[in-house]
Design an enzyme around this catalytic site. Sequence first.
Site, PDB file in Angstrom:
ATOM      1  N   LYS A  13      43.805  33.356  36.779  1.00  0.00           N
ATOM      2  CA  LYS A  13      44.504  32.626  35.884  1.00  0.00           C
ATOM      3  C   LYS A  13      45.033  33.327  34.819  1.00  0.00           C
ATOM      4  CE  LYS A  13      40.098  31.502  34.533  1.00  0.00           C
ATOM      5  NZ  LYS A  13      39.088  31.911  36.299  1.00  0.00           N
ATOM      6  N   ARG A  88      33.926  26.416  29.764  1.00  0.00           N
ATOM      7  CA  ARG A  88      33.581  27.305  31.054  1.00  0.00           C
ATOM      8  C   ARG A  88      32.079  26.356  31.795  1.00  0.00           C
ATOM      9  NH1 ARG A  88      36.172  32.322  31.558  1.00  0.00           N
ATOM     10  NH2 ARG A  88      34.906  33.590  33.265  1.00  0.00           N
ATOM     11  N   ARG A 127      40.018  45.359  41.725  1.00  0.00           N
ATOM     12  CA  ARG A 127      41.212  46.125  40.729  1.00  0.00           C
ATOM     13  C   ARG A 127      40.878  46.551  39.552  1.00  0.00           C
ATOM     14  NH1 ARG A 127      40.806  39.819  36.665  1.00  0.00           N
ATOM     15  NH2 ARG A 127      39.026  40.879  35.654  1.00  0.00           N
ATOM     16  N   ARG A 160      36.349  46.933  35.960  1.00  0.00           N
ATOM     17  CA  ARG A 160      35.089  46.791  35.403  1.00  0.00           C
ATOM     18  C   ARG A 160      33.768  46.800  35.239  1.00  0.00           C
ATOM     19  NH1 ARG A 160      38.331  41.456  32.964  1.00  0.00           N
ATOM     20  NH2 ARG A 160      37.045  40.502  33.750  1.00  0.00           N
ATOM     21  N   ARG A 171      28.860  36.122  39.019  1.00  0.00           N
ATOM     22  CA  ARG A 171      29.694  34.824  38.531  1.00  0.00           C
ATOM     23  C   ARG A 171      30.544  33.493  39.163  1.00  0.00           C
ATOM     24  NH1 ARG A 171      34.785  39.547  37.093  1.00  0.00           N
ATOM     25  NH2 ARG A 171      35.324  37.746  36.031  1.00  0.00           N
TER      26      ARG A 171
HETATM   27  P1  AMP Z   1      37.110  36.475  32.159  1.00  0.00           P
HETATM   28  O1  AMP Z   1      37.482  37.058  31.935  1.00  0.00           O
HETATM   29  O2  AMP Z   1      37.709  35.559  32.128  1.00  0.00           O
HETATM   30  O3  AMP Z   1      36.402  36.211  33.841  1.00  0.00           O
HETATM   31  O4  AMP Z   1      35.509  36.680  31.193  1.00  0.00           O
HETATM   32  C1  AMP Z   1      34.732  37.560  30.905  1.00  0.00           C
HETATM   33  C2  AMP Z   1      33.268  37.378  30.776  1.00  0.00           C
HETATM   34  O5  AMP Z   1      33.361  36.691  29.751  1.00  0.00           O
HETATM   35  C3  AMP Z   1      32.373  36.388  32.096  1.00  0.00           C
HETATM   36  O6  AMP Z   1      31.711  36.946  32.849  1.00  0.00           O
HETATM   37  C4  AMP Z   1      31.565  35.594  31.020  1.00  0.00           C
HETATM   38  O7  AMP Z   1      30.342  36.703  30.399  1.00  0.00           O
HETATM   39  C5  AMP Z   1      32.183  36.134  29.254  1.00  0.00           C
HETATM   40  N1  AMP Z   1      33.410  34.587  29.251  1.00  0.00           N
HETATM   41  C6  AMP Z   1      34.672  34.740  28.820  1.00  0.00           C
HETATM   42  N2  AMP Z   1      34.605  33.615  28.992  1.00  0.00           N
HETATM   43  C7  AMP Z   1      34.144  32.417  28.079  1.00  0.00           C
HETATM   44  C8  AMP Z   1      33.248  31.227  28.604  1.00  0.00           C
HETATM   45  N3  AMP Z   1      34.158  30.635  28.134  1.00  0.00           N
HETATM   46  N4  AMP Z   1      32.107  31.139  28.082  1.00  0.00           N
HETATM   47  C9  AMP Z   1      31.111  31.806  28.467  1.00  0.00           C
HETATM   48  N5  AMP Z   1      30.813  32.963  28.090  1.00  0.00           N
HETATM   49  C10 AMP Z   1      32.125  33.822  28.369  1.00  0.00           C
END
Ligand code: AMP
Length: 213
Positions: A13, A88, A127, A160, A171
Amino acid sequence: MRLILLGPPGAGKGTQAEVIKEKYSIAHISTGDILRENVKSATPLGLEAKQFMDSGKLVPDDLIVSMVKDRLKNPDCINGFLLDGFPRTVNQADALEKMLSELGISLDAAVLLEVSDQTVVDRLSGRRTCKLCGAIFHVKFRPSAKGTQCEKCGGVLYQRDDDKEDVIRRRLSVYYEQTSPLIKYYEEKGLLKRVDAEKSSDTVLTLISELFG
Ligand code: AMP
Protein backbone atom coordinates in the site's frame (compact mmCIF):
# COMPACT_ATOMS: atom_id res chain seq x y z
CA MET A 1 -9.86 11.61 -6.83
CA ARG A 2 -10.57 10.15 -3.39
CA LEU A 3 -9.34 6.64 -2.78
CA ILE A 4 -8.84 4.09 -0.06
CA LEU A 5 -6.08 1.48 -0.33
CA LEU A 6 -7.09 -1.75 1.39
CA GLY A 7 -5.10 -4.91 1.96
CA PRO A 8 -3.03 -6.72 4.58
CA PRO A 9 0.20 -5.27 5.95
CA GLY A 10 2.92 -5.87 3.34
CA ALA A 11 0.53 -5.77 0.37
CA GLY A 12 2.46 -2.74 -0.96
CA LYS A 13 0.00 0.00 0.00
CA GLY A 14 2.73 2.49 0.98
CA THR A 15 4.82 1.81 -2.13
CA GLN A 16 1.86 2.23 -4.48
CA ALA A 17 0.58 5.28 -2.62
CA GLU A 18 3.88 7.14 -3.14
CA VAL A 19 3.56 6.77 -6.91
CA ILE A 20 -0.20 7.32 -7.17
CA LYS A 21 -0.03 10.56 -5.18
CA GLU A 22 2.45 12.01 -7.71
CA LYS A 23 0.55 10.72 -10.72
CA TYR A 24 -2.80 12.18 -9.67
CA SER A 25 -1.49 15.12 -7.54
CA ILE A 26 -3.41 14.05 -4.46
CA ALA A 27 -2.49 13.89 -0.77
CA HIS A 28 -1.15 10.61 0.61
CA ILE A 29 -2.50 10.04 4.11
CA SER A 30 -0.86 7.10 5.88
CA THR A 31 -2.14 6.70 9.44
CA GLY A 32 0.85 4.44 10.19
CA ASP A 33 3.29 7.19 9.07
CA ILE A 34 1.48 9.88 11.08
CA LEU A 35 1.56 7.63 14.16
CA ARG A 36 5.27 6.84 13.70
CA GLU A 37 6.03 10.59 13.44
CA ASN A 38 4.16 11.10 16.71
CA VAL A 39 6.07 8.26 18.36
CA LYS A 40 9.37 9.74 17.16
CA SER A 41 8.53 13.19 18.54
CA ALA A 42 7.11 11.66 21.75
CA THR A 43 3.80 13.55 21.53
CA PRO A 44 0.99 12.45 23.91
CA LEU A 45 -0.64 10.64 20.95
CA GLY A 46 2.66 8.93 20.12
CA LEU A 47 3.22 7.81 23.70
CA GLU A 48 -0.27 6.32 23.85
CA ALA A 49 -0.08 4.68 20.41
CA LYS A 50 3.39 3.09 20.78
CA GLN A 51 2.37 0.19 23.03
CA PHE A 52 -0.34 -0.87 20.56
CA MET A 53 1.89 -0.48 17.52
CA ASP A 54 4.87 -2.39 18.93
CA SER A 55 2.68 -5.39 19.70
CA GLY A 56 0.89 -5.35 16.33
CA LYS A 57 -2.48 -4.31 17.77
CA LEU A 58 -4.71 -1.56 16.45
CA VAL A 59 -4.58 1.88 18.06
CA PRO A 60 -8.04 2.72 19.50
CA ASP A 61 -10.55 4.07 16.97
CA ASP A 62 -11.24 7.40 18.73
CA LEU A 63 -7.55 8.42 18.56
CA ILE A 64 -7.28 7.46 14.90
CA VAL A 65 -10.55 9.05 13.82
CA SER A 66 -9.76 12.47 15.31
CA MET A 67 -6.26 12.30 13.78
CA VAL A 68 -7.70 11.66 10.28
CA LYS A 69 -10.40 14.29 10.75
CA ASP A 70 -7.69 16.90 11.38
CA ARG A 71 -5.60 15.69 8.48
CA LEU A 72 -8.47 15.87 5.97
CA LYS A 73 -8.87 19.59 6.75
CA ASN A 74 -5.39 20.25 5.38
CA PRO A 75 -5.52 22.29 2.13
CA ASP A 76 -3.46 19.66 0.29
CA CYS A 77 -6.57 17.42 0.30
CA ILE A 78 -8.56 19.77 -1.93
CA ASN A 79 -7.52 17.94 -5.10
CA GLY A 80 -8.28 14.57 -3.54
CA PHE A 81 -6.55 12.08 -1.26
CA LEU A 82 -5.41 8.54 -0.91
CA LEU A 83 -6.01 6.88 2.45
CA ASP A 84 -3.39 4.25 3.23
CA GLY A 85 -3.99 2.12 6.35
CA PHE A 86 -7.29 3.79 7.18
CA PRO A 87 -10.04 2.74 7.74
CA ARG A 88 -9.02 -0.50 9.47
CA THR A 89 -12.29 -1.30 11.27
CA VAL A 90 -15.96 -1.03 10.32
CA ASN A 91 -16.29 1.59 13.05
CA GLN A 92 -13.57 3.70 11.39
CA ALA A 93 -15.25 3.25 7.99
CA ASP A 94 -18.55 4.51 9.41
CA ALA A 95 -16.73 7.48 10.98
CA LEU A 96 -15.07 8.23 7.63
CA GLU A 97 -18.40 8.18 5.85
CA LYS A 98 -19.77 10.67 8.37
CA MET A 99 -16.70 12.93 8.02
CA LEU A 100 -16.95 12.95 4.24
CA SER A 101 -20.65 13.64 4.18
CA GLU A 102 -20.06 16.61 6.54
CA LEU A 103 -17.50 17.87 4.04
CA GLY A 104 -19.96 17.25 1.16
CA ILE A 105 -17.65 14.78 -0.63
CA SER A 106 -17.59 11.04 -1.32
CA LEU A 107 -15.15 8.24 -2.14
CA ASP A 108 -14.44 7.17 -5.73
CA ALA A 109 -13.09 3.70 -4.94
CA ALA A 110 -11.62 1.32 -2.41
CA VAL A 111 -8.73 -0.52 -4.06
CA LEU A 112 -7.98 -3.92 -2.50
CA LEU A 113 -4.39 -5.18 -2.94
CA GLU A 114 -4.63 -8.98 -2.70
CA VAL A 115 -1.62 -11.06 -1.53
CA SER A 116 -1.06 -14.38 0.26
CA ASP A 117 0.02 -14.63 3.90
CA GLN A 118 3.37 -16.16 2.87
CA THR A 119 4.11 -13.16 0.63
CA VAL A 120 3.30 -10.83 3.52
CA VAL A 121 5.71 -12.64 5.85
CA ASP A 122 8.50 -12.75 3.22
CA ARG A 123 8.11 -9.07 2.36
CA LEU A 124 7.81 -7.67 5.89
CA SER A 125 10.36 -9.79 7.73
CA GLY A 126 13.05 -8.68 5.24
CA ARG A 127 12.05 -5.03 5.26
CA ARG A 128 14.58 -2.53 6.61
CA THR A 129 13.80 1.13 7.23
CA CYS A 130 16.21 4.07 7.43
CA LYS A 131 16.27 5.66 10.88
CA LEU A 132 17.01 9.08 9.42
CA CYS A 133 14.94 9.51 6.24
CA GLY A 134 12.44 6.62 6.42
CA ALA A 135 13.51 5.11 3.06
CA ILE A 136 12.55 1.47 2.74
CA PHE A 137 14.77 -1.43 1.57
CA HIS A 138 14.54 -5.22 1.60
CA VAL A 139 17.38 -7.60 2.47
CA LYS A 140 16.54 -9.82 -0.52
CA PHE A 141 14.34 -7.90 -2.98
CA ARG A 142 15.80 -4.37 -2.65
CA PRO A 143 19.10 -4.34 -0.74
CA SER A 144 20.79 -0.99 -0.05
CA ALA A 145 23.95 -0.40 -2.09
CA LYS A 146 25.57 0.59 1.22
CA GLY A 147 24.73 -2.63 3.10
CA THR A 148 23.37 -1.86 6.55
CA GLN A 149 23.34 1.89 5.83
CA CYS A 150 20.82 3.85 3.76
CA GLU A 151 22.12 4.38 0.23
CA LYS A 152 20.28 7.73 0.05
CA CYS A 153 21.38 9.46 3.28
CA GLY A 154 23.78 7.08 5.04
CA GLY A 155 21.40 6.58 8.01
CA VAL A 156 21.33 3.29 9.88
CA LEU A 157 18.85 0.70 8.55
CA TYR A 158 16.77 -1.04 11.20
CA GLN A 159 13.96 -3.56 11.45
CA ARG A 160 10.72 -2.05 12.76
CA ASP A 161 9.55 -3.83 15.92
CA ASP A 162 6.31 -4.63 14.13
CA ASP A 163 8.20 -6.23 11.19
CA LYS A 164 9.45 -9.12 13.37
CA GLU A 165 7.88 -12.44 12.40
CA ASP A 166 5.75 -13.04 15.53
CA VAL A 167 4.35 -9.52 15.33
CA ILE A 168 3.69 -9.90 11.57
CA ARG A 169 1.58 -13.02 12.32
CA ARG A 170 -0.32 -11.02 14.95
CA ARG A 171 -0.88 -8.13 12.50
CA LEU A 172 -2.22 -10.62 9.93
CA SER A 173 -4.73 -12.07 12.37
CA VAL A 174 -5.77 -8.54 13.40
CA TYR A 175 -6.24 -7.81 9.68
CA TYR A 176 -8.49 -10.85 9.14
CA GLU A 177 -10.53 -10.21 12.28
CA GLN A 178 -10.95 -6.46 12.19
CA THR A 179 -10.10 -5.09 8.74
CA SER A 180 -11.16 -7.74 6.21
CA PRO A 181 -14.90 -7.13 6.91
CA LEU A 182 -14.30 -3.84 5.04
CA ILE A 183 -14.02 -5.83 1.80
CA LYS A 184 -17.71 -6.72 1.99
CA TYR A 185 -18.51 -3.23 3.33
CA TYR A 186 -17.12 -1.51 0.23
CA GLU A 187 -18.28 -4.26 -2.12
CA GLU A 188 -21.85 -3.61 -1.02
CA LYS A 189 -21.38 0.08 -1.73
CA GLY A 190 -20.15 -0.76 -5.23
CA LEU A 191 -16.76 0.85 -4.53
CA LEU A 192 -14.45 -2.19 -4.30
CA LYS A 193 -11.78 -2.76 -6.98
CA ARG A 194 -9.57 -5.85 -6.64
CA VAL A 195 -5.93 -5.87 -7.78
CA ASP A 196 -3.53 -8.85 -7.82
CA ALA A 197 -0.70 -7.51 -5.67
CA GLU A 198 1.47 -10.65 -5.95
CA LYS A 199 2.79 -9.07 -9.15
CA SER A 200 5.77 -6.70 -9.30
CA SER A 201 5.14 -3.18 -8.01
CA ASP A 202 5.35 -1.74 -11.57
CA THR A 203 2.68 -4.17 -12.80
CA VAL A 204 0.48 -3.43 -9.80
CA LEU A 205 0.74 0.28 -10.55
CA THR A 206 -0.29 -0.37 -14.16
CA LEU A 207 -3.28 -2.41 -12.96
CA ILE A 208 -4.34 0.39 -10.59
CA SER A 209 -3.87 3.06 -13.29
CA GLU A 210 -6.05 1.04 -15.69
CA LEU A 211 -8.87 1.29 -13.15
CA PHE A 212 -8.88 5.07 -13.36
CA GLY A 213 -7.64 5.81 -16.87
P1 AMP B 1 0.99 0.54 9.10
O1 AMP B 1 2.26 1.24 8.82
O2 AMP B 1 -0.19 1.08 8.32
O3 AMP B 1 1.09 -0.96 8.99
O4 AMP B 1 0.62 0.85 10.63
C1 AMP B 1 1.48 0.49 11.69
C2 AMP B 1 0.70 0.35 12.98
O5 AMP B 1 0.05 1.59 13.29
C3 AMP B 1 -0.45 -0.66 12.94
O6 AMP B 1 0.00 -1.99 13.20
C4 AMP B 1 -1.36 -0.13 14.05
O7 AMP B 1 -0.84 -0.42 15.34
C5 AMP B 1 -1.25 1.37 13.87
N1 AMP B 1 -2.28 1.87 12.92
C6 AMP B 1 -2.07 2.44 11.69
N2 AMP B 1 -3.23 2.80 11.12
C7 AMP B 1 -4.21 2.44 12.00
C8 AMP B 1 -5.63 2.52 11.99
N3 AMP B 1 -6.29 3.03 10.95
N4 AMP B 1 -6.29 2.06 13.08
C9 AMP B 1 -5.65 1.56 14.15
N5 AMP B 1 -4.32 1.43 14.22
C10 AMP B 1 -3.59 1.87 13.17
